[in-house]
Design a protein around this motif. Structure first.
Motif, PDB file in Angstrom:
ATOM      1  N   VAL A  21     -56.332  25.338 -99.959  1.00 51.34           N
ATOM      2  CA  VAL A  21     -55.853  24.247 -99.573  1.00 51.34           C
ATOM      3  C   VAL A  21     -56.617  23.402-100.328  1.00 51.34           C
ATOM      4  N   LEU A  22     -56.566  22.298-101.074  1.00 47.86           N
ATOM      5  CA  LEU A  22     -57.293  21.438-101.464  1.00 47.86           C
ATOM      6  C   LEU A  22     -56.924  19.541-100.882  1.00 47.86           C
ATOM      7  N   LEU A  23     -58.039  19.877-101.273  1.00 48.36           N
ATOM      8  CA  LEU A  23     -58.215  18.081-100.889  1.00 48.36           C
ATOM      9  C   LEU A  23     -58.783  17.184-101.893  1.00 48.36           C
ATOM     10  N   LYS A  40     -54.617  12.611 -96.027  1.00 49.56           N
ATOM     11  CA  LYS A  40     -52.950  12.178 -94.772  1.00 49.56           C
ATOM     12  C   LYS A  40     -52.272  11.510 -96.816  1.00 49.56           C
ATOM     13  N   PHE A  41     -52.956  10.646 -97.611  1.00 50.24           N
ATOM     14  CA  PHE A  41     -52.697  10.479 -98.630  1.00 50.24           C
ATOM     15  C   PHE A  41     -52.439  10.935 -99.759  1.00 50.24           C
ATOM     16  N   GLN A  42     -52.971  12.540 -99.015  1.00 49.48           N
ATOM     17  CA  GLN A  42     -52.060  14.075-100.257  1.00 49.48           C
ATOM     18  C   GLN A  42     -50.578  14.518 -99.557  1.00 49.48           C
ATOM     19  N   GLY A  43     -50.457  13.455 -98.104  1.00 44.72           N
ATOM     20  CA  GLY A  43     -49.169  14.409 -97.576  1.00 44.72           C
ATOM     21  C   GLY A  43     -49.777  15.366 -96.339  1.00 44.72           C
ATOM     22  N   LEU A  44     -50.749  15.712 -95.990  1.00 45.95           N
ATOM     23  CA  LEU A  44     -50.831  16.827 -95.452  1.00 45.95           C
ATOM     24  C   LEU A  44     -51.857  15.905 -93.728  1.00 45.95           C
ATOM     25  N   ASP A  45     -51.722  17.144 -93.113  1.00 45.37           N
ATOM     26  CA  ASP A  45     -52.336  16.709 -91.677  1.00 45.37           C
ATOM     27  C   ASP A  45     -53.473  18.496 -91.502  1.00 45.37           C
ATOM     28  N   LEU A  46     -54.699  17.573 -91.586  1.00 43.68           N
ATOM     29  CA  LEU A  46     -56.293  18.312 -91.019  1.00 43.68           C
ATOM     30  C   LEU A  46     -56.129  19.211 -89.884  1.00 43.68           C
ATOM     31  N   ARG A  47     -55.209  19.247 -88.864  1.00 41.75           N
ATOM     32  CA  ARG A  47     -54.523  19.505 -88.017  1.00 41.75           C
ATOM     33  C   ARG A  47     -54.412  21.041 -88.216  1.00 41.75           C
ATOM     34  N   SER A  48     -55.682  22.061 -86.894  1.00 42.69           N
ATOM     35  CA  SER A  48     -54.637  23.111 -87.347  1.00 42.69           C
ATOM     36  C   SER A  48     -52.986  23.766 -87.043  1.00 42.69           C
ATOM     37  N   GLU A  49     -52.908  24.484 -87.284  1.00 40.49           N
ATOM     38  CA  GLU A  49     -51.366  24.347 -87.195  1.00 40.49           C
ATOM     39  C   GLU A  49     -50.797  24.899 -85.722  1.00 40.49           C
ATOM     40  N   ILE A  87     -53.469  23.565 -91.188  1.00 37.81           N
ATOM     41  CA  ILE A  87     -54.488  24.154 -91.305  1.00 37.81           C
ATOM     42  C   ILE A  87     -53.762  25.837 -90.641  1.00 37.81           C
ATOM     43  N   ARG A  88     -53.980  26.533 -92.027  1.00 31.56           N
ATOM     44  CA  ARG A  88     -53.462  27.945 -91.223  1.00 31.56           C
ATOM     45  C   ARG A  88     -54.850  28.756 -90.985  1.00 31.56           C
ATOM     46  N   VAL A  89     -54.365  29.245 -89.919  1.00 25.93           N
ATOM     47  CA  VAL A  89     -56.170  30.380 -90.175  1.00 25.93           C
ATOM     48  C   VAL A  89     -56.453  31.206 -90.877  1.00 25.93           C
ATOM     49  N   GLY A  90     -57.525  31.613 -91.808  1.00 29.62           N
ATOM     50  CA  GLY A  90     -57.723  32.073 -92.605  1.00 29.62           C
ATOM     51  C   GLY A  90     -57.336  31.527 -93.598  1.00 29.62           C
TER      52      GLY A  90
END
Length: 380
Positions: free
Chosen positions: A200-202, A233-242, A248-251
């Protein structure tokens, strides 16, 4: 017997749904790791937060030495066959993007590390050639292994009882160098296990530039968790765990672009040399902050490893002496990658509108090794 009245039928359906929900909750609960149930099962879907870590004998406060009495992998244990296989679904275009800089970049490494040396050896004139490398594994794109740094809160503790990650308990040099040296926490354990999974790239550098947040990656610029969340959020991602409804997924592998490689390319050779040869007290780089929110998020996300394009990953220098390296490496067994080349990857992710990908790395299979060049590739 089928219920004869609407009320009875509704009651029966409600009971059936309740039973199914209970079964699903029980199923989920069975895949949630109980803090005190050691060793932990890496195939679980959910793991305890930092505040619920078990108290371990002969371990520093906050240690997550939970994967077994002879563990050498730390959070790389989370790279289970099932997760690696699932991560392959991230491959869409099949493009290969190398994440290592050339071996001789930076030309002059910081922190007084040796410059890479490449020699051509003539075996048979005009017919056969070899070449030789002389390098410090920390001179360029690198992995920090578990032998790299201990956990300590003070200089006195450093002298008395600092500890490396799990298996290399006491911080004595005889474990690492000399006739009695062993292979505990050696980098070759990573090589034998293998390193591959979902990245996952930020792209914090791009986010900061777009949002008029200027900074120089060669200065101490601490990237906070709220800033990373806004970047995501700007990239369309949610940094909370799945399991919380996030992305964000484990591993997962976390990669953060702070702009060091970009800035390095903009400087003259003279300016690069001057920056790299600053005294230890004057060396400064952008990187993630060390506050409680950042630490707990990094821990609770259960990344298999974290990487950045900065030479230090965390903001540098560290005035309080409480290095994030010590928490990641010595306490949690979380590998750190530094000076990764994320430039081409960031451009393609931006063009594709997709910030997750399959990633592989081949650390050096060197028994007793402290670190390694990354030998890493993203597959889009």
């Amino acid at each position: 017997m089928t219920p004869s009245t609407p009320t009875a039928r509704i009651s029966s359906i409600s009971h059936h749904l309740t039973e199914n929900q209970f079964r699903e909750n029980s199923k989920m609960a069975s895949r949630s790791q109980i803090p005190d149930q050691l060793p932990w099962d890496p195939t679980c879907d959910q793991f305890p937060p930092f505040k619920q870590l078990p108290k371990l004998p002969n371990a520093p406060e906050g240690a997550a030495w939970v994967w077994g009495s002879d563990d050498q992998l730390g959070r790389l244990n989370l790279l289970t066959p099932e997760r690696v296989k699932a991560s392959a679904a991230e491959i869409r275009t099949g493009e290969l993007i190398r994440l290592d800089l050339p071996l001789d970049v930076p030309k002059k490494p910081a922190f007084e590390r040796e410059t890479f040396i490449h020699n051509i050896k003539t075996v048979t004139k005009d017919v056969v050639f070899d070449d030789t490398y002389a390098l410090n594994t920390q001179s360029g794109t690198q992995w920090d292994g578990f032998r790299h740094v201990i956990r300590t809160h003070s200089h006195q503790e450093l002298l008395q009882r600092g500890k490396y990650y799990h298996s290399l308990i006491e911080a004595t040099s005889k474990d690492i160098v000399g006739e009695a040296a062993n292979h505990k926490c050696s980098i070759h354990h990573w090589a034998v296990h293998g390193v591959a999974g979902r990245g996952v790239l930020l792209d914090y550098r791009h986010y900061a530039q777009v949002h008029n947040k200027p900074y120089d990656p060669y200065t101490t610029h601490a990237i906070t968790l709220p800033e990373l969340q806004e970047c995501a959020k700007f990239q369309g991602l949610d940094l909370r765990s799945e399991f919380q409804g996030g992305d964000i997924r484990v591993g997962d592998f976390l990669l953060i672009r702070s702009g060091f490689v970009q800035r390095y390319g903009e400087l003259s050779p003279e300016d690069r040399y001057t920056a790299a040869t600053r005294s230890h007290g004057d060396i400064a780089f952008a990187g993630v902050s060390r506050d409680t929110d950042m630490r707990e998020w990094l821990h609770d996300s259960y990344f298999a490893a974290v990487m950045g394009d900065s030479p230090t990953f965390e903001a540098w220098p560290v005035p309080q002496g409480d290095f994030l390296h010590m928490s990641l490496l010595a306490l949690w067994g979380c590998p750190i990658g530094e000076i990764w080349d994320l430039e081409t990857l960031a451009v393609r992710c931006r063009e594709l509108g997709k910030w997750t990908f399959f990633m592989t790395s081949a650390p050096a299979n060197m028994p007793g090794g402290v670190g390694s060049h990354a030998n890493a590739t993203a597959i889009l």
